[in-house]
Design a protein around this motif. Structure first.
Motif, PDB file in Angstrom:
ATOM      1  N   HIS A   1      59.288  42.387 -25.579  1.00  0.00           N
ATOM      2  CA  HIS A   1      60.173  41.704 -24.547  1.00  0.00           C
ATOM      3  C   HIS A   1      59.807  40.185 -25.554  1.00  0.00           C
ATOM      4  O   HIS A   1      61.020  39.074 -25.066  1.00  0.00           O
ATOM      5  CB  HIS A   1      59.149  40.625 -23.937  1.00  0.00           C
ATOM      6  N   GLU A   2      58.981  40.032 -26.396  1.00  0.00           N
ATOM      7  CA  GLU A   2      59.339  38.595 -26.926  1.00  0.00           C
ATOM      8  C   GLU A   2      60.541  38.070 -28.262  1.00  0.00           C
ATOM      9  O   GLU A   2      61.482  37.582 -28.405  1.00  0.00           O
ATOM     10  CB  GLU A   2      58.150  38.468 -27.574  1.00  0.00           C
ATOM     11  N   LEU A   3      60.968  39.841 -28.342  1.00  0.00           N
ATOM     12  CA  LEU A   3      61.844  40.047 -29.649  1.00  0.00           C
ATOM     13  C   LEU A   3      62.963  39.821 -28.815  1.00  0.00           C
ATOM     14  O   LEU A   3      63.992  39.313 -29.578  1.00  0.00           O
ATOM     15  CB  LEU A   3      61.393  41.500 -29.924  1.00  0.00           C
ATOM     16  N   ILE A   4      62.851  40.366 -27.632  1.00  0.00           N
ATOM     17  CA  ILE A   4      64.458  40.371 -27.284  1.00  0.00           C
ATOM     18  C   ILE A   4      64.761  39.017 -26.434  1.00  0.00           C
ATOM     19  O   ILE A   4      66.132  38.615 -26.669  1.00  0.00           O
ATOM     20  CB  ILE A   4      64.297  41.197 -25.373  1.00  0.00           C
ATOM     21  N   HIS A   5      63.447  38.388 -26.446  1.00  0.00           N
ATOM     22  CA  HIS A   5      64.004  36.535 -25.996  1.00  0.00           C
ATOM     23  C   HIS A   5      65.086  36.494 -26.745  1.00  0.00           C
ATOM     24  O   HIS A   5      65.905  34.658 -26.590  1.00  0.00           O
ATOM     25  CB  HIS A   5      62.320  35.862 -25.197  1.00  0.00           C
ATOM     26  N   VAL A   6      63.651  36.059 -27.878  1.00  0.00           N
ATOM     27  CA  VAL A   6      64.919  35.523 -29.133  1.00  0.00           C
ATOM     28  C   VAL A   6      65.636  35.888 -29.486  1.00  0.00           C
ATOM     29  O   VAL A   6      66.866  35.595 -29.546  1.00  0.00           O
ATOM     30  CB  VAL A   6      63.689  35.273 -31.114  1.00  0.00           C
ATOM     31  N   ALA A   7      65.677  37.406 -29.337  1.00  0.00           N
ATOM     32  CA  ALA A   7      67.902  38.164 -30.031  1.00  0.00           C
ATOM     33  C   ALA A   7      68.672  37.953 -28.631  1.00  0.00           C
ATOM     34  O   ALA A   7      69.535  37.240 -28.827  1.00  0.00           O
ATOM     35  CB  ALA A   7      67.572  39.056 -29.611  1.00  0.00           C
ATOM     36  N   ASP A   8      68.040  37.280 -27.333  1.00  0.00           N
ATOM     37  CA  ASP A   8      69.057  36.599 -26.504  1.00  0.00           C
ATOM     38  C   ASP A   8      68.972  35.264 -25.821  1.00  0.00           C
ATOM     39  O   ASP A   8      70.551  35.520 -24.880  1.00  0.00           O
ATOM     40  CB  ASP A   8      69.090  38.084 -25.408  1.00  0.00           C
ATOM     41  N   ASN A   9      68.917  35.061 -26.910  1.00  0.00           N
ATOM     42  CA  ASN A   9      69.103  33.729 -26.435  1.00  0.00           C
ATOM     43  C   ASN A   9      69.920  32.434 -27.912  1.00  0.00           C
ATOM     44  O   ASN A   9      69.028  31.308 -27.991  1.00  0.00           O
ATOM     45  CB  ASN A   9      68.055  33.038 -26.412  1.00  0.00           C
ATOM     46  N   PRO A  10      71.130  32.980 -28.572  1.00  0.00           N
ATOM     47  CA  PRO A  10      71.337  32.259 -30.238  1.00  0.00           C
ATOM     48  C   PRO A  10      71.512  30.897 -29.274  1.00  0.00           C
ATOM     49  O   PRO A  10      72.045  30.467 -28.258  1.00  0.00           O
ATOM     50  CB  PRO A  10      73.018  33.209 -30.279  1.00  0.00           C
ATOM     51  N   SER A  11      71.493  29.935 -30.615  1.00  0.00           N
ATOM     52  CA  SER A  11      71.580  28.432 -30.139  1.00  0.00           C
ATOM     53  C   SER A  11      72.821  28.438 -30.532  1.00  0.00           C
ATOM     54  O   SER A  11      74.171  28.774 -31.084  1.00  0.00           O
ATOM     55  CB  SER A  11      71.179  27.498 -30.886  1.00  0.00           C
ATOM     56  N   SER A  12      73.846  27.480 -29.593  1.00  0.00           N
ATOM     57  CA  SER A  12      75.189  27.152 -29.377  1.00  0.00           C
ATOM     58  C   SER A  12      75.014  26.109 -30.398  1.00  0.00           C
ATOM     59  O   SER A  12      76.628  25.724 -30.934  1.00  0.00           O
ATOM     60  CB  SER A  12      75.584  27.081 -27.527  1.00  0.00           C
ATOM     61  N   THR A  13      73.895  25.109 -31.106  1.00  0.00           N
ATOM     62  CA  THR A  13      74.456  24.516 -31.791  1.00  0.00           C
ATOM     63  C   THR A  13      73.913  24.229 -33.143  1.00  0.00           C
ATOM     64  O   THR A  13      74.566  23.295 -34.248  1.00  0.00           O
ATOM     65  CB  THR A  13      73.985  22.526 -31.102  1.00  0.00           C
ATOM     66  N   ALA A  14      73.167  25.117 -33.504  1.00  0.00           N
ATOM     67  CA  ALA A  14      72.536  24.981 -35.147  1.00  0.00           C
ATOM     68  C   ALA A  14      72.972  26.173 -35.428  1.00  0.00           C
ATOM     69  O   ALA A  14      73.354  27.248 -35.408  1.00  0.00           O
ATOM     70  CB  ALA A  14      70.899  25.891 -34.691  1.00  0.00           C
ATOM     71  N   GLU A  15      73.335  26.412 -36.828  1.00  0.00           N
ATOM     72  CA  GLU A  15      73.647  27.068 -37.978  1.00  0.00           C
ATOM     73  C   GLU A  15      72.422  28.460 -37.410  1.00  0.00           C
ATOM     74  O   GLU A  15      71.671  28.518 -38.126  1.00  0.00           O
ATOM     75  CB  GLU A  15      74.002  26.582 -39.197  1.00  0.00           C
ATOM     76  N   GLY A  16      73.686  29.650 -38.066  1.00  0.00           N
ATOM     77  CA  GLY A  16      72.395  30.903 -37.882  1.00  0.00           C
ATOM     78  C   GLY A  16      73.396  31.563 -37.203  1.00  0.00           C
ATOM     79  O   GLY A  16      74.504  31.359 -36.917  1.00  0.00           O
TER      80      GLY A  16
END
Length: 207
Positions: free
Chosen positions: A122-137
């Motif tokens: 669930h922690e992996l999914i939280h990171v995966a599903d919340n991309p930043s709209s402003t940071a590079e990556g």
């Protein structure tokens, strides 16, 4: 390119390499061995061929250029994956970035095997599903999930996990007729080596 807290090597942005043939087999093939399968994992499981994998391997493991893959999150901690290409000490380092902090926290590494602190599914999914709209990556949620997948140390996966991983593999080019089997091998390996203790404080908490 500098990442605060990890500026000892010649770091270069690696996100463009994700679309190159041979990347995902280089990154995940070693984690397809679950100890119960007589079939040897091959790059074709990821839609690559041996030549592509070898060619990109030369780029990924270049001592003069250490590829960095940034997985910034809009809400909460994000991740950074660094190919640590020290001659005689090759490895992949996994770091977390926390909102409000000026440095990245290394939590794990891969040097033929996993060491360090992992995350739950669930922690992996939280990171995966919340991309930043402003940071590079990396913005694509499938690629984000696959990049942080080696951090999985959770023996109790939800029923949806194999399907979610299969879909992510298909998005990045794995053959549709074999992606589910590849996902099964990955999860079998990762959960077999799992050392997640539910009493531990998650590194996502910043502790």
């Amino acid at each position: 390119m500098l990442i605060k807290g990890n500026d000892d090597g010649p770091l270069v942005a690696g996100e463009l390499l994700l679309a190159r043939p041979g990347f995902w087999s280089n990154y995940l093939l070693a984690m397809c061995s679950d100890g119960a399968c007589a079939e040897r994992p091959v790059p074709e499981w990821f839609g690559d061929d041996g030549a592509d994998a070898d060619a990109l391997g030369e780029v990924l493991f270049d001592p003069e250029h250490w590829p960095v893959f940034r997985v910034p999150a809009e809400d909460g901690p994000g991740a950074v994956v660094i190919y640590r290409n020290l001659v005689g000490d090759y490895g992949t380092d996994y770091l977390l970035t926390h909102p409000g902090r000026t440095y990245a926290q290394q939590i794990a590494s891969w040097e033929g095997d996993f060491s360090g602190i992992g995350l739950t599914w669930h922690e992996l999914i939280h990171v995966a599903d919340n991309p930043s709209s402003t940071a590079e990556g990396v913005q694509d949620t499938s690629a984000r999930l696959l990049l942080v997948l080696p951090l999985l140390t959770d023996p109790d996966l939800p029923e949806a996990a194999p399907g979610r991983l299969t879909a992510a593999l298909t998005v990045v080019g794995a053959p549709q007729n074999t992606a589910s089997v590849t996902a099964e091998h990955l999860l079998a390996h990762l959960t077999r080596r799992s050392r997640h203790d539910p009493t531990w404080k998650s590194p996502l908490s910043g502790s």
